[in-house]
Design a protein around this motif. Structure first.
Motif, PDB file in Angstrom:
ATOM      1  N   UNK A 296      -7.403   4.466 -15.406  1.00 27.51           N
ATOM      2  CA  UNK A 296      -6.997   5.749 -14.833  1.00 27.51           C
ATOM      3  C   UNK A 296      -6.512   5.472 -13.420  1.00 27.51           C
ATOM      4  N   UNK A 297      -5.204   5.685 -13.209  1.00 27.89           N
ATOM      5  CA  UNK A 297      -4.602   5.315 -11.936  1.00 27.89           C
ATOM      6  C   UNK A 297      -4.447   6.496 -10.991  1.00 27.89           C
ATOM      7  N   UNK A 298      -4.682   6.225  -9.716  1.00 24.69           N
ATOM      8  CA  UNK A 298      -4.534   7.240  -8.687  1.00 24.69           C
ATOM      9  C   UNK A 298      -4.074   6.572  -7.404  1.00 24.69           C
ATOM     10  N   UNK A 299      -3.655   7.381  -6.440  1.00 24.44           N
ATOM     11  CA  UNK A 299      -3.226   6.871  -5.138  1.00 24.44           C
ATOM     12  C   UNK A 299      -3.125   8.057  -4.187  1.00 24.44           C
ATOM     13  N   UNK A 300      -3.077   7.779  -2.904  1.00 25.84           N
ATOM     14  CA  UNK A 300      -2.948   8.817  -1.886  1.00 25.84           C
ATOM     15  C   UNK A 300      -1.667   9.627  -2.138  1.00 25.84           C
ATOM     16  N   UNK A 301      -1.749  10.970  -2.129  1.00 27.71           N
ATOM     17  CA  UNK A 301      -0.579  11.805  -2.422  1.00 27.71           C
ATOM     18  C   UNK A 301       0.629  11.506  -1.541  1.00 27.71           C
ATOM     19  N   UNK A 302       0.407  11.229  -0.260  1.00 22.05           N
ATOM     20  CA  UNK A 302       1.533  10.931   0.632  1.00 22.05           C
ATOM     21  C   UNK A 302       2.225   9.634   0.215  1.00 22.05           C
ATOM     22  N   UNK A 303       1.440   8.647  -0.159  1.00 24.56           N
ATOM     23  CA  UNK A 303       2.007   7.374  -0.603  1.00 24.56           C
ATOM     24  C   UNK A 303       2.792   7.567  -1.894  1.00 24.56           C
ATOM     25  N   UNK A 304       2.248   8.380  -2.794  1.00 24.31           N
ATOM     26  CA  UNK A 304       2.930   8.643  -4.054  1.00 24.31           C
ATOM     27  C   UNK A 304       4.274   9.325  -3.815  1.00 24.31           C
ATOM     28  N   UNK A 305       4.304  10.305  -2.898  1.00 28.36           N
ATOM     29  CA  UNK A 305       5.544  11.012  -2.588  1.00 28.36           C
ATOM     30  C   UNK A 305       6.574  10.066  -1.975  1.00 28.36           C
ATOM     31  N   UNK A 306       6.135   9.182  -1.104  1.00 34.05           N
ATOM     32  CA  UNK A 306       7.050   8.227  -0.478  1.00 34.05           C
ATOM     33  C   UNK A 306       7.644   7.284  -1.523  1.00 34.05           C
ATOM     34  N   UNK A 307       6.815   6.828  -2.456  1.00 26.98           N
ATOM     35  CA  UNK A 307       7.301   5.948  -3.511  1.00 26.98           C
ATOM     36  C   UNK A 307       8.341   6.655  -4.370  1.00 26.98           C
ATOM     37  N   UNK A 308       8.030   7.878  -4.754  1.00 28.62           N
ATOM     38  CA  UNK A 308       8.941   8.642  -5.605  1.00 28.62           C
ATOM     39  C   UNK A 308      10.244   8.944  -4.876  1.00 28.62           C
ATOM     40  N   UNK A 309      10.162   9.266  -3.594  1.00 27.96           N
ATOM     41  CA  UNK A 309      11.340   9.572  -2.779  1.00 27.96           C
ATOM     42  C   UNK A 309      12.286   8.372  -2.730  1.00 27.96           C
ATOM     43  N   UNK A 310      11.734   7.186  -2.499  1.00 25.04           N
ATOM     44  CA  UNK A 310      12.549   5.971  -2.438  1.00 25.04           C
ATOM     45  C   UNK A 310      13.205   5.683  -3.787  1.00 25.04           C
ATOM     46  N   UNK A 311      12.482   6.011  -4.860  1.00 25.64           N
ATOM     47  CA  UNK A 311      13.016   5.783  -6.204  1.00 25.64           C
ATOM     48  C   UNK A 311      14.180   6.713  -6.511  1.00 25.64           C
ATOM     49  N   UNK A 312      14.079   7.972  -6.068  1.00 24.95           N
ATOM     50  CA  UNK A 312      15.075   8.979  -6.405  1.00 24.95           C
ATOM     51  C   UNK A 312      16.265   9.036  -5.450  1.00 24.95           C
ATOM     52  N   UNK A 313      16.075   8.577  -4.211  1.00 25.04           N
ATOM     53  CA  UNK A 313      17.099   8.735  -3.177  1.00 25.04           C
ATOM     54  C   UNK A 313      18.482   8.195  -3.552  1.00 25.04           C
TER      55      UNK A 313
END
Length: 228
Positions: A145-162
């Motif tokens: 079961x994977x989790x991570x800090x919400x801010x880190x998750x948003x930054x990762x997703x942002x870089x992926x989508x940009x």
């Protein structure tokens, strides 16, 4: 290698589930099944065909016409919707905004679970999603079961989508993830929960290589010989 091993990886959006699942499947020579991509493909079909997510008859009829498959190319797993390659399109924001709503529909989940169980019935698989260890494969040998800090998750997703969404903002991505977290954990049908026997993997401060090493250590005992 043991017969019919299932590695179930659940967790929140943008926690690196797919990254880990793909790498682990490649290392083990298992089949990788991206359950999230399946729900995204259904959401894309609903958007394209103006399917009303509250209309039972429209949903049932639409599901009869949705045929999903996975295939490998250039060491990457791709998904087709009715034989059309949609791996890129399902990652766009319109689908991201729609997928939690679609994934909460009982009929959709029932059909996707049926297809997922078929895929894992006779082959060694690594599958990631939100209910793999609780609903799809409750008896999976390995559950994460994977989790991570919400801010880190948003930054990762942002870089992926940009690259494909240059006008998007980090705030929009953060709000989208928060909305999806709420929808995924509170929906009536198969909500996102950690299986009692799942091992929590917080990768806030882990590299992809470090989390792969942890996963390999868990899988190794189920292999007849050798290490992951």
């Amino acid at each position: 290698m043991s017969s019919n091993i299932v590695v179930a990886i659940d967790g929140y959006s943008s926690c690196g589930k797919s990254t880990l699942a793909k790498a682990l499947a490649k290392k083990l020579h298992f089949i990788y099944v991206d359950s999230g991509a399946m729900y995204r493909a259904v959401a894309l079909y609903f958007i394209r065909n103006n399917v009303d997510s509250t209309n039972h008859d429209q949903i049932v009829e639409a599901l009869k016409n949705i045929h999903l498959n996975f295939h490998s190319r250039d060491y990457q797993t791709h998904i087709t919707l009715n034989d059309e390659e949609v791996s890129v399109e399902i990652r766009q924001m319109p689908v991201s905004d729609k997928v939690s709503e679609v994934a909460a529909i009982k009929e959709v989940r029932k059909e996707m679970v049926r297809q997922q169980q078929r895929m894992g019935k006779s082959k060694n698989v690594v599958m990631d999603g939100r209910d793999i260890g609780t609903v799809v494969f409750p008896h999976a040998q390995i559950k994460l079961f994977m989790t991570a800090d919400p801010k880190i998750r948003a930054e990762r997703r942002y870089k992926e989508l940009l690259p494909t969404n240059p006008d998007m903002t980090l705030e929009e991505v953060f709000e989208n993830l928060a909305h999806r977290d709420y929808a995924d954990t509170t929906r009536e049908e198969s909500p996102l929960t950690r299986a009692e026997d799942a091992i929590v993997l917080d990768n806030t401060n882990l590299t992809p290589e470090q989390q792969l090493k942890l996963a390999c250590d868990l899988v190794t005992p189920f292999l007849n010989k050798g290490n992951c």
